[in-house]
Design a protein around this motif. Structure first.
Motif, PDB file in Angstrom:
ATOM      1  N   VAL A 162      31.751  37.082  89.229  1.00  9.68           N
ATOM      2  CA  VAL A 162      31.367  35.986  90.008  1.00  9.68           C
ATOM      3  C   VAL A 162      29.905  36.025  90.202  1.00  9.68           C
ATOM      4  O   VAL A 162      29.213  35.000  90.136  1.00  9.68           O
ATOM      5  CB  VAL A 162      32.194  35.921  91.243  1.00  9.68           C
ATOM      6  N   ALA A 163      29.472  37.238  90.517  1.00  9.50           N
ATOM      7  CA  ALA A 163      28.108  37.305  90.753  1.00  9.50           C
ATOM      8  C   ALA A 163      27.162  36.868  89.699  1.00  9.50           C
ATOM      9  O   ALA A 163      26.304  36.178  89.680  1.00  9.50           O
ATOM     10  CB  ALA A 163      27.846  38.906  91.312  1.00  9.50           C
ATOM     11  N   TYR A 164      27.513  37.352  88.468  1.00  9.46           N
ATOM     12  CA  TYR A 164      26.869  36.824  87.187  1.00  9.46           C
ATOM     13  C   TYR A 164      26.752  35.289  87.152  1.00  9.46           C
ATOM     14  O   TYR A 164      25.921  34.709  86.829  1.00  9.46           O
ATOM     15  CB  TYR A 164      27.352  37.342  85.865  1.00  9.46           C
ATOM     16  N   GLU A 165      27.905  34.848  87.346  1.00 10.45           N
ATOM     17  CA  GLU A 165      28.214  33.481  87.353  1.00 10.45           C
ATOM     18  C   GLU A 165      27.519  32.687  88.329  1.00 10.45           C
ATOM     19  O   GLU A 165      26.698  31.699  88.232  1.00 10.45           O
ATOM     20  CB  GLU A 165      29.745  32.883  87.475  1.00 10.45           C
ATOM     21  N   VAL A 166      27.390  33.234  89.754  1.00 17.75           N
ATOM     22  CA  VAL A 166      26.488  32.635  90.787  1.00 17.75           C
ATOM     23  C   VAL A 166      25.045  32.530  90.548  1.00 17.75           C
ATOM     24  O   VAL A 166      24.441  31.689  90.874  1.00 17.75           O
ATOM     25  CB  VAL A 166      26.915  33.028  92.174  1.00 17.75           C
ATOM     26  N   ALA A 167      24.780  33.956  90.236  1.00 18.69           N
ATOM     27  CA  ALA A 167      23.423  34.205  89.679  1.00 18.69           C
ATOM     28  C   ALA A 167      22.926  33.109  88.694  1.00 18.69           C
ATOM     29  O   ALA A 167      21.963  32.492  88.789  1.00 18.69           O
ATOM     30  CB  ALA A 167      23.148  35.389  89.228  1.00 18.69           C
TER      31      ALA A 167
END
Length: 804
Positions: free
Chosen positions: A182-187
């Motif tokens: 999710v962090a990669y997606e939000v970033a």
């Protein structure tokens, strides 16, 4: 997937973006956020308190009188009924004036004569689901560690001021089944950096390979298996921040070792399993297919019978885990565990999915294995968990990872051109824009002119073909930014068919009349399949039904609507009105598949009309149900062709049921449910209707015509006719209309008498007749002539006598 906003902040800078704004951005980029929940949003004035004194209440066996320091000048007295409250505890205290979930306000109170200035709270009282509360606090108040600061906001300490985003993931986006994913997606959405956890494991002098060996027989099912050994662990509660993280993700905390494996599972998306090394029974791990009929007791204390299609982890002889699904009770980490064998492995999705389905076991681990885990995170997750066990369980990590590794996974390279992107999306995106999107996604991309060769990271197993890259560009560029165009060339404008228009009209009318739409199962059991059927046919039985209760296609909608009424009545909802426009299924001789026929049905019970202030109540009766239908027929323009006549139908009340006729053809019925059927379903007096939709929707009504407003007066005559009790009012109306001819404009029944002054076997029906001629004023002679003809006709055809 539940995503904690505060936990996510550890990996991506979310400054300037509220949880609701973030949810909107994620949804617009292609992953639906189904909701944002703030558990502690309503909670106010709840702090950490220190129980200075605790003694039994003088007048109540199950209450305790506590003196609690809440960070104010003077401690306060609180009466508490929790069985686990004790002196010296740090607890959550709702002070006087506090507000708890459900707008529950805390006030000063007296309990059995003793004053209570607040409430000592359990996690459930603070809005945490009971199934997520740690077992040691499940039956009482929550107790903080001794380090908790008195007077501090307990909502913040318990992380209840967090916002939880619920992601509705499609099967291809298994990368977002982890916080890092999710962090990669939000970033990528926010164009910010990802901060990955830094793992620094301090290893001891002993080697893990001296404690265990790893052998894999089923190499295709398990190409990678790593085992780490952590000695001298001390089992206890995990730190509060970790418990909060697990609760926010919907996982119940257990102990520090188990919680760490679950925490890393959520963080990396890589399932792990911790074995009690001393209970393992050997120094060997053997991964193999199970033997047919082999038994094994899982962590839920259920004995499982295995088959050769399932993969097991064994100690060389007997199973200790069902690979990727659940561990075994024989090697479970318990309070006396001191040495942990930590498993980090890659199991293929098909083998895990088969075992999960066979045993009806769905776990967080099996879900991720089934959808695909990142092979490059397997061993990293093991290192991360080992580091946390050293830090929070006091363990000593032995040197090295005992490894079996025949996993050969190379990142996929996919090629796409700028022309393909722009022609598919209808855009004019530049090379630099596309290259920047791949940078934000952290995809390695080589640009040759207008051709992109993208190396998809292993965490994104869904990127395999050019269309996948096309989708990534579209969603990061922004679906809202894609141009809109109208189709060129000859086109037929869209619109609703007459059938669709009538269906919508019926739905709007019935909902406007106060009925709620129900959508019920088309499947039912043998008994109900033929009940209330308008066309009696042999029911269509499924070859492979889900259950006997859903084994036949229905011939009528009414049995399902009665189930809905019964379900609601059992929950103290007494005044109910439902309708459904749905299909029934009729067998056709010589046809393999049944005919699907649309019906309109409804069910009503209880009070239809209620004005408590005026003291008026009108329960549902036959005329309410009939009136609703008459209004519906008027709305769709078929009322002139509709008539009703008394009928006897199985399951319906014999005296309160009528058939519905369209141009003298039966299309349905309306009436009361038979008292025996009401008793069987535990219903009050209930009225139903059901009719075929097609004849009504496709009725060719006459062209609309207008008549001028009358300029001449009408003449009304009332008559009371004595007839046999079996003569129907509707039949008399038909005779009167026929005999009255053009001058008779209206006929209505206004009275029925069957009292003591009436001869046995007779009844009196009173009618009002209105005569009118639009061209002139009628004379008494003209009216008398027609009226006498009416009286003669009813006497001749129905044996009616004019009542004196």
């Amino acid at each position: 997937m539940f995503v904690s906003y505060k936990w996510l902040e550890n990996y991506v800078d979310l400054s300037g973006v509220t949880p609701e704004e973030l949810a909107e951005k994620i949804t617009r980029s292609g992953i639906e956020v189904e909701g944002v929940e703030r558990i502690g949003e309503e909670i106010k004035n709840v702090v950490v308190g220190h129980v200075l004194q605790c003694e039994p209440h003088p007048d109540a066996d199950k209450l305790n009188k506590c003196l609690v320091d809440v960070g104010e000048e003077e401690p306060v007295q609180i009466i508490c009924g929790a069985p686990n409250v004790a002196k010296g505890q740090k607890v959550a205290v709702a002070k006087v004036g506090a507000v708890l979930p459900g707008n529950f306000k805390i006030k000063k109170a007296k309990l059995r004569g003793e004053a209570s200035h607040g409430m000592i709270c359990s996690l459930q009282e603070l809005g945490v689901e009971g199934k997520l509360v740690p077992k040691e606090h499940a039956e009482g108040i929550y107790v903080f560690s001794d380090e908790a600061e008195v007077g501090r906001n307990a909502v913040e300490l318990l992380n209840l001021d967090d916002a939880i985003l619920e992601l509705g993931l499609t099967p291809n986006r298994s990368d977002c089944l982890s916080m890092l994913g999710v962090a990669y997606e939000v970033a990528a959405i926010l164009d910010r950096d990802v901060k990955l956890p830094v793992t620094e494991v301090s290893e001891g002098s002993e080697k893990a390979s001296d404690y265990v060996s790893v052998k894999v027989e089923a190499k295709e099912d398990n190409p990678l298996y790593g085992a780490k050994i952590i000695k001298n662990v001390k089992i206890g509660p995990s730190p509060l921040w970790m418990q909060n993280a697990l609760i926010s993700a919907g996982i119940r905390p257990h102990n520090n070792v188990v919680d760490i494996t679950n925490y890393v599972l959520l963080e990396y998306g890589q399932p792990l399993h911790a074995f009690d090394y001393d209970r393992l029974g050997s120094k060997e791990i053997l991964v193999r297919r199970a033997n047919d009929g082999e038994t094994f007791v899982t962590l839920d204390d259920a004995e499982r019978t295995l088959s050769k299609s399932q993969l097991v982890i064994t100690n060389g002889t007997e199973p200790v885990a069902l690979a990727g699904v659940m561990g075994g009770a024989n090697s479970e980490v318990q309070n006396d565990t001191t040495t942990v064998l930590l498993e980090a492995a890659y199991f293929t999705g098909a083998i895990v999915r088969g075992a999960s389905k066979d045993h009806g076991l769905r776990s967080e681990a099996s879900t991720r294995y089934e959808k695909g885990v990142d092979p490059n995170r397997v061993l990293k997750a093991g290192e991360r968990a080992a580091e946390l066990m050293a830090e929070y369980a006091g363990g000593e990590v032995l040197e090295g990872t005992v490894l079996f590794n025949e996993l050969d996974v190379e990142p996929v390279k996919v090629e796409i051109t700028l022309e393909k992107i722009n022609s598919s999306l209808g855009t004019a995106i530049s090379v630099d824009t596309v290259e920047d999107i791949f940078r934000r996604l952290q995809f390695d991309a080589e640009v040759n002119g207008e051709t992109f060769v993208v190396t998809a990271p292993t965490r994104r197993g869904d990127i395999t073909i050019p269309e996948d890259l096309l989708e990534e560009v579209a969603r990061l560029y922004g679906y809202d930014n894609l141009p809109m165009t109208l189709p060129e060339g000859e086109a037929t404008p869209g619109g609703l068919s007459n059938h669709q228009l009538k269906r919508r009209t019926v739905r709007r009318y019935l909902e406007g009349a106060g009925l709620l739409q129900a959508i019920t199962y088309s499947l039912t059991n043998d008994k109900k399949a033929s009940q209330y059927a308008l066309d009696v046919r042999e029911p269509v039985r499924l070859l492979m039904p889900m259950s006997e209760e859903r084994s036949n296609l229905r011939l009528s909608i009414i049995p399902q609507l009665l189930e809905v009424v019964s379900y609601n009545k059992a929950r103290q909802n007494d005044s109910l009105a439902f309708y459904e426009v749905g299909s029934v299924f009729l067998t056709e001789t010589g046809e393999e598949l049944p005919q699907e026929e649309e019906h309109i049905a409804g069910a009503l019970t209880g009070l239809w009309h209620q004005h408590p202030w005026q003291g008026e109540k009108k329960p549902v009766d036959f005329y309410v149900a009939k009136g609703i239908l008459e209004g519906m027929f008027e709305e769709i323009g078929v009322s002139e062709a509709i008539s009703f006549r008394q009928a006897t139908i199985d399951g319906m009340h014999p005296g309160r049921t009528a058939e519905i006729l369209l141009d003298n053809e039966v299309i349905g019925f309306v009436g009361a449910i038979h008292p025996e059927a009401e008793k069987e379903l535990d219903l009050n007096e209930t009225y139903v209707f059901e009719l075929k939709a097609s004849p009504v929707f496709h009725y060719e009504k006459p062209a609309l015509s207008y008549t001028p407003i009358p300029r001449h007066p009408s003449i009304t005559r009332d008559i009371a006719l004595v007839v046999n009790t079996d003569v129907k009012a509707g039949d008399l109306v038909a005779i009167i209309k026929e005999a009255g001819g053009k001058l008779l404009k209206e006929v209505s029944v206004f009275d029925l008498y069957e009292g003591e002054h009436m001869e046995a076997g007779k009844k009196s029906l009173a009618f009002s007749l209105k005569y009118f001629d639009p061209a002139k004023t009628l004379t008494d002679e003209e009216v008398v002539k027609v009226h006498d003809g009416v009286l003669a006709a009813v006497k001749e055809k129905a044996g009616a006598e004019l009542r004196g």
